[in-house]
Write a protein that holds these residues in place. Structure first.
Motif, PDB file in Angstrom:
ATOM      1  N   LYS A  50       0.823  -1.219   0.000  1.00 32.15           N
ATOM      2  CA  LYS A  50       0.000   0.000   0.000  1.00 32.15           C
ATOM      3  C   LYS A  50       0.855   1.266   0.000  1.00 32.15           C
ATOM      4  CE  LYS A  50      -1.881  -1.111   3.925  1.00 32.15           C
ATOM      5  NZ  LYS A  50      -1.086  -2.322   4.246  1.00 32.15           N
ATOM      6  N   SER A  51       1.812   1.336   0.935  1.00 31.31           N
ATOM      7  CA  SER A  51       2.649   2.532   1.013  1.00 31.31           C
ATOM      8  C   SER A  51       3.475   2.703  -0.252  1.00 31.31           C
ATOM      9  CB  SER A  51       3.600   2.461   2.214  1.00 31.31           C
ATOM     10  OG  SER A  51       2.876   2.474   3.408  1.00 31.31           O
ATOM     11  N   THR A  52       3.983   1.588  -0.770  1.00 28.04           N
ATOM     12  CA  THR A  52       4.782   1.666  -2.000  1.00 28.04           C
ATOM     13  C   THR A  52       3.928   2.204  -3.140  1.00 28.04           C
ATOM     14  OG1 THR A  52       6.096  -0.198  -1.213  1.00 28.04           O
ATOM     15  CG2 THR A  52       6.276   0.352  -3.553  1.00 28.04           C
ATOM     16  N   THR A  53       2.667   1.799  -3.200  1.00 27.37           N
ATOM     17  CA  THR A  53       1.756   2.323  -4.219  1.00 27.37           C
ATOM     18  C   THR A  53       1.646   3.842  -4.076  1.00 27.37           C
ATOM     19  OG1 THR A  53       0.480   0.272  -4.238  1.00 27.37           O
ATOM     20  CG2 THR A  53      -0.620   2.227  -5.116  1.00 27.37           C
ATOM     21  N   GLY A  54       1.388   4.314  -2.847  1.00 26.83           N
ATOM     22  CA  GLY A  54       1.253   5.751  -2.596  1.00 26.83           C
ATOM     23  C   GLY A  54       2.530   6.504  -2.936  1.00 26.83           C
ATOM     24  N   ARG A  55       3.652   5.962  -2.501  1.00 29.74           N
ATOM     25  CA  ARG A  55       4.929   6.640  -2.731  1.00 29.74           C
ATOM     26  C   ARG A  55       5.305   6.675  -4.196  1.00 29.74           C
ATOM     27  NH1 ARG A  55       8.513   6.751   1.877  1.00 29.74           N
ATOM     28  NH2 ARG A  55       7.225   6.555   3.744  1.00 29.74           N
ATOM     29  N   THR A  56       4.903   5.626  -4.923  1.00 26.40           N
ATOM     30  CA  THR A  56       5.213   5.610  -6.349  1.00 26.40           C
ATOM     31  C   THR A  56       4.315   6.602  -7.092  1.00 26.40           C
ATOM     32  OG1 THR A  56       5.825   3.281  -6.116  1.00 26.40           O
ATOM     33  CG2 THR A  56       5.563   4.108  -8.358  1.00 26.40           C
ATOM     34  N   ILE A  57       3.062   6.695  -6.666  1.00 24.58           N
ATOM     35  CA  ILE A  57       2.151   7.644  -7.314  1.00 24.58           C
ATOM     36  C   ILE A  57       2.698   9.067  -7.214  1.00 24.58           C
ATOM     37  CG2 ILE A  57      -0.127   8.766  -7.106  1.00 24.58           C
ATOM     38  CD1 ILE A  57      -1.285   5.989  -6.436  1.00 24.58           C
ATOM     39  N   ILE A  58       3.189   9.455  -6.024  1.00 25.04           N
ATOM     40  CA  ILE A  58       3.689  10.832  -5.918  1.00 25.04           C
ATOM     41  C   ILE A  58       5.178  10.965  -6.271  1.00 25.04           C
ATOM     42  CG2 ILE A  58       1.957  11.629  -4.248  1.00 25.04           C
ATOM     43  CD1 ILE A  58       4.181  11.570  -2.143  1.00 25.04           C
ATOM     44  N   PHE A 173      -5.069  16.734  -4.397  1.00 26.44           N
ATOM     45  CA  PHE A 173      -5.084  15.302  -4.096  1.00 26.44           C
ATOM     46  C   PHE A 173      -4.194  15.028  -2.892  1.00 26.44           C
ATOM     47  CE2 PHE A 173      -3.114  11.056  -5.386  1.00 26.44           C
ATOM     48  CZ  PHE A 173      -4.203  10.304  -4.978  1.00 26.44           C
ATOM     49  N   ILE A 174      -4.729  14.297  -1.908  1.00 29.28           N
ATOM     50  CA  ILE A 174      -3.929  13.965  -0.732  1.00 29.28           C
ATOM     51  C   ILE A 174      -3.916  12.461  -0.533  1.00 29.28           C
ATOM     52  CG2 ILE A 174      -3.746  14.145   1.788  1.00 29.28           C
ATOM     53  CD1 ILE A 174      -4.763  16.969   1.635  1.00 29.28           C
ATOM     54  N   ILE A 175      -2.712  11.908  -0.389  1.00 29.03           N
ATOM     55  CA  ILE A 175      -2.573  10.502  -0.036  1.00 29.03           C
ATOM     56  C   ILE A 175      -2.382  10.445   1.472  1.00 29.03           C
ATOM     57  CG2 ILE A 175      -1.158   8.428  -0.270  1.00 29.03           C
ATOM     58  CD1 ILE A 175      -0.390   9.354  -3.066  1.00 29.03           C
ATOM     59  N   ALA A 176      -3.315   9.818   2.163  1.00 26.85           N
ATOM     60  CA  ALA A 176      -3.216   9.688   3.610  1.00 26.85           C
ATOM     61  C   ALA A 176      -2.827   8.248   3.901  1.00 26.85           C
ATOM     62  CB  ALA A 176      -4.540  10.049   4.263  1.00 26.85           C
ATOM     63  N   ASP A 177      -1.560   8.030   4.276  1.00 25.62           N
ATOM     64  CA  ASP A 177      -1.044   6.680   4.463  1.00 25.62           C
ATOM     65  C   ASP A 177      -1.204   6.252   5.919  1.00 25.62           C
ATOM     66  OD1 ASP A 177       0.198   4.257   4.376  1.00 25.62           O
ATOM     67  OD2 ASP A 177       2.138   4.996   3.680  1.00 25.62           O
TER      68      ASP A 177
END
Ligand SMILES: Nc1ncnc2c1ncn2[C@@H]1O[C@H](COP(=O)(O)OP(=O)(O)O)[C@@H](O)[C@H]1O
Ligand SMILES: [Mg+2]
Length: 311
Positions: A50-58, A173-177
């Motif tokens: 999950k975090s890797t997905t978020g970090r890759t998106i941004i 857009f905010i990614i809340a991890d």
């Protein structure tokens, strides 16, 4: 929520080389869209990517493969400094650990104003101070807090500082991890409510990451379930809770504690057994019910559809 796509993730892969011949396929070909103004919940147990997905998106990491399209523009690949700055302003992240994510040597004022400075959003020191104070008050802190340091605050207050920092640059857009995982249960709902209010006020779009399904239902419009780098199920939040299809999603749902002690005592835990799957072919993401997608083989697809016809 609108019909307009803000983010398109297409066959995204993030493979980490961990040794000469070892590769961790943290994210292994996932696709999903996020619409303007919605909250997309991403759930799955710790380590599923999950975090890797978020970090890759941004763009904290370059993608191994696949595409991330934000407002119609490709986020990855060669970019000018101007384009990078624009992505950095429009996409912000709130981190799980409010202790580790704030620089202990900076005052709250400087932490929140960092983005204002980078993007030149305030013109004078007075304007900068006024903007930080306004943000502090908006997230439920007060302006006297501006000259203090992160260690002087509780976990919930630090998360509010992290939210103010993200909000400062007027993101879309905010990614809340896992923004509430490290907080006391009594504080969790307050932070979730703050995020929901801010979403309404500013028309924000969220990717909300969590490791269990309990709070996600309340905040998400749609939910994607990840298992070992793959998306295994994606549906509207209500639909996912009412009619889970993938056995892994069923096991996650069965793990949510129930508030009523009588029900809780009789709660049946479902244990996911990956070897129960049909392995005659590689599974694909298929629409089993309208807007309800499941990773399955053709044979499983037929079984899942029949289960609902007989319900
Ligand atoms: N920078 C990295 N280098 C190597 N492996 C990593 C790195 N970041 C994450 N991983 C691995 O990728 C997998 C997914 O991790 P992560 O995205 O943090 O999962 P989650 O956020 O769902 O708990 C895990 O096996 C983790 O150990
Ligand atoms: Mg994580």
């Amino acid at each position: 929520m609108t019909e307009e796509k803000l983010l398109e993730v297409k066959n995204l892969k993030q493979h980490f080389k961990t040794g000469r011949r070892q590769v961790v396929k943290a994210v292994d070909g996932i696709s999903f869209d996020i619409y303007k103004g919605e909250t997309f919940g991403l759930v799955g147990e710790s380590g599923c990517g999950k975090s890797t997905t978020g970090r890759t998106i941004i763009r904290l990491y370059d993608a191994t493969d696949g595409q991330v399209i934000f407002n119609g523009k490709d986020v990855h690949g060669k970019k000018s400094r101007g384009q990078l700055k624009e992505f950095n302003q429009k996409m912000q992240m709130i981190f799980q650990d409010p202790y580790a994510s704030l620089n202990p040597r900076m005052t709250v004022m400087d932490i929140i104003a960092e983005g204002l400075d980078v993007h030149g959003l305030t013109k004078t020191p007075q304007e900068r101070k006024a903007r930080v104070e306004e943000l502090l008050e908006r997230v439920g802190l007060n302006k006297e807090h501006a000259n203090r340091y992160p260690h002087e605050f509780s976990g919930g207050q630090r998360q509010r500082i992290g939210i103010a920092r993200a909000l400062a640059v007027n993101p879309e857009f905010i990614i809340a991890d896992e923004p509430i995982s490290a907080l006391d249960v009594s504080i969790q709902a307050q932070v979730v409510n703050l995020l929901k209010d801010l979403q309404k006020e500013h028309g924000l779009t969220y990717l909300f990451i969590a490791h269990d399904l309990s709070m996600v239902k309340y905040i998400s419009d749609r939910i994607g379930v990840m298992y070992f780098g793959k998306m295994v199920e994606l549906a509207d939040s209500e639909e996912l809770y009412k009619n889970p299809i993938h056995p892994y999603t069923k096991s996650l749902l069965s793990a949510i504690p129930l508030p009523d002690p009588d029900y809780e005592r009789n709660r049946k835990r479902i244990v996911y057994d990956p070897s129960q799957h049909d392995i005659s072919e590689a599974p694909e993401f298929r629409e089993v019910r309208p807007n309800h997608w499941v990773l399955c083989t053709t044979k499983e697809f037929e079984t899942y559809k029949t289960e609902f016809q007989n319900k």
